[in-house]
Design a protein around this motif. Structure first.
Motif, PDB file in Angstrom:
ATOM      1  N   TYR A 235     -90.509 195.339   0.269  1.00  0.00           N
ATOM      2  CA  TYR A 235     -91.069 196.281  -0.685  1.00  0.00           C
ATOM      3  C   TYR A 235     -90.093 196.421  -1.853  1.00  0.00           C
ATOM      4  O   TYR A 235     -88.916 196.725  -1.647  1.00  0.00           O
ATOM      5  CB  TYR A 235     -91.305 197.647  -0.035  1.00  0.00           C
ATOM      6  CG  TYR A 235     -92.152 197.588   1.218  1.00  0.00           C
ATOM      7  CD1 TYR A 235     -93.537 197.548   1.130  1.00  0.00           C
ATOM      8  CD2 TYR A 235     -91.559 197.556   2.482  1.00  0.00           C
ATOM      9  CE1 TYR A 235     -94.317 197.493   2.280  1.00  0.00           C
ATOM     10  CE2 TYR A 235     -92.337 197.496   3.640  1.00  0.00           C
ATOM     11  CZ  TYR A 235     -93.716 197.462   3.529  1.00  0.00           C
ATOM     12  OH  TYR A 235     -94.482 197.401   4.657  1.00  0.00           O
ATOM     13  N   GLY A 236     -90.599 196.193  -3.049  1.00  0.00           N
ATOM     14  CA  GLY A 236     -89.769 196.282  -4.242  1.00  0.00           C
ATOM     15  C   GLY A 236     -90.156 197.462  -5.110  1.00  0.00           C
ATOM     16  O   GLY A 236     -91.324 197.852  -5.174  1.00  0.00           O
ATOM     17  N   LEU A 237     -89.178 198.044  -5.777  1.00  0.00           N
ATOM     18  CA  LEU A 237     -89.398 199.154  -6.710  1.00  0.00           C
ATOM     19  C   LEU A 237     -88.705 198.815  -8.021  1.00  0.00           C
ATOM     20  O   LEU A 237     -87.491 198.545  -8.038  1.00  0.00           O
ATOM     21  CB  LEU A 237     -88.838 200.458  -6.136  1.00  0.00           C
ATOM     22  CG  LEU A 237     -88.940 201.692  -7.043  1.00  0.00           C
ATOM     23  CD1 LEU A 237     -90.406 202.026  -7.306  1.00  0.00           C
ATOM     24  CD2 LEU A 237     -88.219 202.882  -6.430  1.00  0.00           C
ATOM     25  N   ASP A 238     -89.465 198.821  -9.099  1.00  0.00           N
ATOM     26  CA  ASP A 238     -88.929 198.469 -10.415  1.00  0.00           C
ATOM     27  C   ASP A 238     -88.003 199.586 -10.896  1.00  0.00           C
ATOM     28  O   ASP A 238     -88.434 200.713 -11.152  1.00  0.00           O
ATOM     29  CB  ASP A 238     -90.072 198.273 -11.408  1.00  0.00           C
ATOM     30  CG  ASP A 238     -89.596 197.624 -12.706  1.00  0.00           C
ATOM     31  OD1 ASP A 238     -88.381 197.632 -12.952  1.00  0.00           O
ATOM     32  OD2 ASP A 238     -90.437 197.113 -13.467  1.00  0.00           O
ATOM     33  N   ILE A 239     -86.709 199.286 -10.997  1.00  0.00           N
ATOM     34  CA  ILE A 239     -85.714 200.264 -11.457  1.00  0.00           C
ATOM     35  C   ILE A 239     -85.043 199.773 -12.732  1.00  0.00           C
ATOM     36  O   ILE A 239     -83.906 200.151 -13.022  1.00  0.00           O
ATOM     37  CB  ILE A 239     -84.660 200.529 -10.368  1.00  0.00           C
ATOM     38  CG1 ILE A 239     -83.927 199.227  -9.995  1.00  0.00           C
ATOM     39  CG2 ILE A 239     -85.288 201.167  -9.136  1.00  0.00           C
ATOM     40  CD1 ILE A 239     -82.728 199.444  -9.115  1.00  0.00           C
ATOM     41  N   THR A 240     -85.754 198.944 -13.484  1.00  0.00           N
ATOM     42  CA  THR A 240     -85.159 198.369 -14.692  1.00  0.00           C
ATOM     43  C   THR A 240     -84.732 199.460 -15.660  1.00  0.00           C
ATOM     44  O   THR A 240     -83.589 199.473 -16.145  1.00  0.00           O
ATOM     45  CB  THR A 240     -86.153 197.417 -15.368  1.00  0.00           C
ATOM     46  OG1 THR A 240     -86.585 196.433 -14.423  1.00  0.00           O
ATOM     47  CG2 THR A 240     -85.498 196.723 -16.550  1.00  0.00           C
ATOM     48  N   GLU A 246     -78.539 203.935 -16.554  1.00  0.00           N
ATOM     49  CA  GLU A 246     -77.244 204.109 -15.909  1.00  0.00           C
ATOM     50  C   GLU A 246     -76.161 203.282 -16.596  1.00  0.00           C
ATOM     51  O   GLU A 246     -75.021 203.735 -16.745  1.00  0.00           O
ATOM     52  CB  GLU A 246     -77.346 203.731 -14.431  1.00  0.00           C
ATOM     53  CG  GLU A 246     -78.185 204.709 -13.604  1.00  0.00           C
ATOM     54  CD  GLU A 246     -78.331 204.254 -12.171  1.00  0.00           C
ATOM     55  OE1 GLU A 246     -77.901 203.109 -11.875  1.00  0.00           O
ATOM     56  OE2 GLU A 246     -78.871 205.020 -11.355  1.00  0.00           O
ATOM     57  N   GLU A 247     -76.525 202.084 -17.026  1.00  0.00           N
ATOM     58  CA  GLU A 247     -75.554 201.257 -17.740  1.00  0.00           C
ATOM     59  C   GLU A 247     -75.161 201.896 -19.072  1.00  0.00           C
ATOM     60  O   GLU A 247     -73.976 201.924 -19.435  1.00  0.00           O
ATOM     61  CB  GLU A 247     -76.143 199.864 -17.985  1.00  0.00           C
ATOM     62  CG  GLU A 247     -76.305 199.030 -16.717  1.00  0.00           C
ATOM     63  CD  GLU A 247     -76.945 197.683 -17.001  1.00  0.00           C
ATOM     64  OE1 GLU A 247     -77.232 197.411 -18.187  1.00  0.00           O
ATOM     65  OE2 GLU A 247     -77.151 196.902 -16.056  1.00  0.00           O
ATOM     66  N   ILE A 248     -76.160 202.418 -19.774  1.00  0.00           N
ATOM     67  CA  ILE A 248     -75.865 203.083 -21.050  1.00  0.00           C
ATOM     68  C   ILE A 248     -75.002 204.318 -20.819  1.00  0.00           C
ATOM     69  O   ILE A 248     -74.030 204.568 -21.556  1.00  0.00           O
ATOM     70  CB  ILE A 248     -77.180 203.456 -21.763  1.00  0.00           C
ATOM     71  CG1 ILE A 248     -77.940 202.188 -22.175  1.00  0.00           C
ATOM     72  CG2 ILE A 248     -76.905 204.325 -22.981  1.00  0.00           C
ATOM     73  CD1 ILE A 248     -79.322 202.465 -22.734  1.00  0.00           C
ATOM     74  N   LEU A 249     -75.354 205.087 -19.777  1.00  0.00           N
ATOM     75  CA  LEU A 249     -74.584 206.287 -19.470  1.00  0.00           C
ATOM     76  C   LEU A 249     -73.150 205.932 -19.090  1.00  0.00           C
ATOM     77  O   LEU A 249     -72.197 206.600 -19.532  1.00  0.00           O
ATOM     78  CB  LEU A 249     -75.261 207.051 -18.329  1.00  0.00           C
ATOM     79  CG  LEU A 249     -74.597 208.360 -17.901  1.00  0.00           C
ATOM     80  CD1 LEU A 249     -74.592 209.355 -19.052  1.00  0.00           C
ATOM     81  CD2 LEU A 249     -75.326 208.954 -16.696  1.00  0.00           C
ATOM     82  N   GLN A 250     -72.977 204.884 -18.291  1.00  0.00           N
ATOM     83  CA  GLN A 250     -71.631 204.471 -17.914  1.00  0.00           C
ATOM     84  C   GLN A 250     -70.855 203.987 -19.133  1.00  0.00           C
ATOM     85  O   GLN A 250     -69.653 204.256 -19.262  1.00  0.00           O
ATOM     86  CB  GLN A 250     -71.717 203.358 -16.860  1.00  0.00           C
ATOM     87  CG  GLN A 250     -70.365 202.905 -16.328  1.00  0.00           C
ATOM     88  CD  GLN A 250     -69.630 204.034 -15.636  1.00  0.00           C
ATOM     89  OE1 GLN A 250     -70.206 204.803 -14.874  1.00  0.00           O
ATOM     90  NE2 GLN A 250     -68.329 204.143 -15.906  1.00  0.00           N
ATOM     91  N   HIS A 251     -71.549 203.293 -20.032  1.00  0.00           N
ATOM     92  CA  HIS A 251     -70.893 202.825 -21.263  1.00  0.00           C
ATOM     93  C   HIS A 251     -70.418 204.008 -22.106  1.00  0.00           C
ATOM     94  O   HIS A 251     -69.281 204.012 -22.617  1.00  0.00           O
ATOM     95  CB  HIS A 251     -71.869 201.966 -22.059  1.00  0.00           C
ATOM     96  CG  HIS A 251     -71.308 201.462 -23.358  1.00  0.00           C
ATOM     97  ND1 HIS A 251     -70.269 200.549 -23.425  1.00  0.00           N
ATOM     98  CD2 HIS A 251     -71.632 201.753 -24.658  1.00  0.00           C
ATOM     99  CE1 HIS A 251     -69.974 200.305 -24.691  1.00  0.00           C
ATOM    100  NE2 HIS A 251     -70.794 201.026 -25.458  1.00  0.00           N
TER     101      HIS A 251
END
Length: 469
Positions: A235-240, A246-251
């Protein structure tokens, strides 16, 4: 083969002639019962007739109808014999009572009608049951079809992989995953992916990981092994979007950390539990490594929260500015405390330290100089007034001296030119009470101790402890 195909093969549907079958069965049963009743009645009549003949009674009328399959009851039977010697006994009389043929037929027909009604009611119940079963079956079929469509209608990837790594099923949303693998239904997974399947089968429990497709889409994937079925559901869930956020927030967090690290002022972040979440290099240099200490332990060497702590105001949404002098490095800081809202909704306190030690010392010196100038101006004004006595002038001097030095005790006096003694007409009450000199007097003939040195040398001395005076 897709799940919908398997379900279609297992569908149950009743024969269209089920109602007709019930009707024909009921008719056959009614005819059979009718035939059985007639046969039983004929056998009964024959037995009665044989009983009469065997006992040889006299009859005054004969059987008017032969015993056959249609008319099997006697129309008349003799009750009394012609001769007294041949008179029927009680038993024969009892069993040879006249039974009209119409009544016999009516009794048989009534039983047949009752049985027919019973089977008609049974048929109606069967028809109602068939209707209810058909309706429930239809509902079940609709539900099964809806469940069968669930994986295919899911906007997220749903796959089924055999324990051997063969792709048994993949819905339309799995297209990006299949393209990344370069595989189709019925083909075997890539070796790396097959290892994950094997690990999931061996563990017997669900496992999760993130998978990035060749087109940049990111899925949170859960492997759910089904031991009895010999396969693993994926089962997959799109978390793109979430992953990109999260990447922007970490940046942005990294950028903020870099800015705080490069500042000349000290910066630290603390939560409501007094846990230090961040220290910039300036504070680490001044106060050392944190080593898991609470903020009050790290900055103030205390075992509990500081009474002057501003956390309650800051976590209430206020920005507070105040000054603090550290006993650890003997520096004075201008502090700005402000609330900092975190990504998870919690609030931390961000505090900035600006070293104002030099400024504070300059301000103190300037204030001192200004205070001295004011005191001298006041004394100069007093000295120019002829109506002030020497004692009053001494009081003015003592008051200014105590204020400028921040002293609790003090006295002012003069040296008598004739005797050379020190006369102190303005000694404060506090000094007078705590003075240990025997025979207290305001006149000092000898100049001993530190104060004596100041008088002899004609120089000023400033000390912080009275012990050395």
């Amino acid at each position: 083969m897709k799940p919908t195909d398997r379900i279609n093969r297992l569908k149950l549907s009743g024969p269209p002639g089920l109602i007709l079958l019930f009707f024909v069965s009921s008719v056959i049963i009614v005819l059979f019962v009718n035939f059985h009743e007639r046969r039983q009645g004929r056998q009964f009549a024959e037995s009665k007739a044989m009983l009469l003949l065997d006992r040889n009674p006299a009859t005054h009328s004969y059987f008017t109808q032969d015993l056959n399959s249609s008319d099997y009851y006697c129309k008349e039977c003799a009750v009394n014999a012609r001769s007294p010697f041949n008179e029927a006994d009680e038993y024969v009389s009892a069993i040879s009572i006249r039974i009209p043929l119409g009544e016999a037929y009516a009794a048989t027909t009534f039983r047949s009608v009752i049985l027919s009604l019973f089977f008609v009611v049974l048929l109606l119940f069967a028809m109602a049951a068939h209707f209810l079963l058909a309706r429930e079956r239809k509902r079940a079929e609709v539900k099964v079809e809806s469940l069968a469509k669930f994986p295919s209608e899911n906007p997220n990837p749903v796959l089924r992989i055999s324990n051997e790594g063969v792709i048994l099923y993949a819905n339309e949303a799995s297209e990006d995953v299949l393209e990344t693998w370069d595989r189709k239904e019925g083909e075997k997974l890539p070796a790396e992916c097959h290892k994950r399947i094997e690990a999931a089968v061996q563990s017997g429990g669900a496992s999760e990981f993130e998978f990035e497709c060749s087109n940049g889409r990111i899925f949170s994937v859960m492997l759910s092994p089904v031991a009895d079925g010999g396969y693993v559901n994926i089962y997959g869930l799109d978390i793109t979007k979430r992953s990109r956020s999260e990447e922007i927030l970490q940046h942005e967090r990294d950028k903020l950390t870099a800015i705080l690290d490069s500042m000349q002022d000290g910066v630290y972040i603390v939560n409501e539990n007094y846990d230090v979440e961040y220290l910039n290099p300036v504070l680490i240099k001044e106060f050392g490594e944190l080593e898991g200490k609470k903020c009050y332990e790290y900055f103030h060497d205390r075992n509990e929260a500081c009474p002057w702590c501003k956390n309650s105001d800051v976590f209430a949404g206020k920005t507070v500015r105040w000054q603090w002098s550290s006993a650890k490095n003997h520096k004075t800081y201008d502090l700005i405390d402000t609330p900092l809202r975190n990504a998870d909704g919690s609030i931390s306190k961000l505090e900035m330290f600006r070293d104002i030690t030099d400024l504070h010392e300059a301000e103190t010196a300037l204030y001192w100089e200004s205070s001295v100038n004011k005191a001298l101006a006041h004394l100069s004004n007093v000295l120019n007034k002829p109506y002030y006595s020497f004692e009053e002038i001494s009081d003015f001097v003592l008051a200014h001296a105590k204020r400028l030095t921040g002293s609790k005790f003090g006295f002012a006096g003069y040296i008598d030119e004739q005797t050379g003694y020190l006369v102190c007409p303005t000694m404060t009450k506090e000094v007078w009470k705590q003075c240990r000199i025997q025979g207290k007097d305001i006149v000092f003939k000898e100049f001993n101790g530190l104060w004596g040195w100041a008088l002899n040398e004609r120089k000023s001395v400033l000390v912080l402890s009275l012990i050395h005076i």
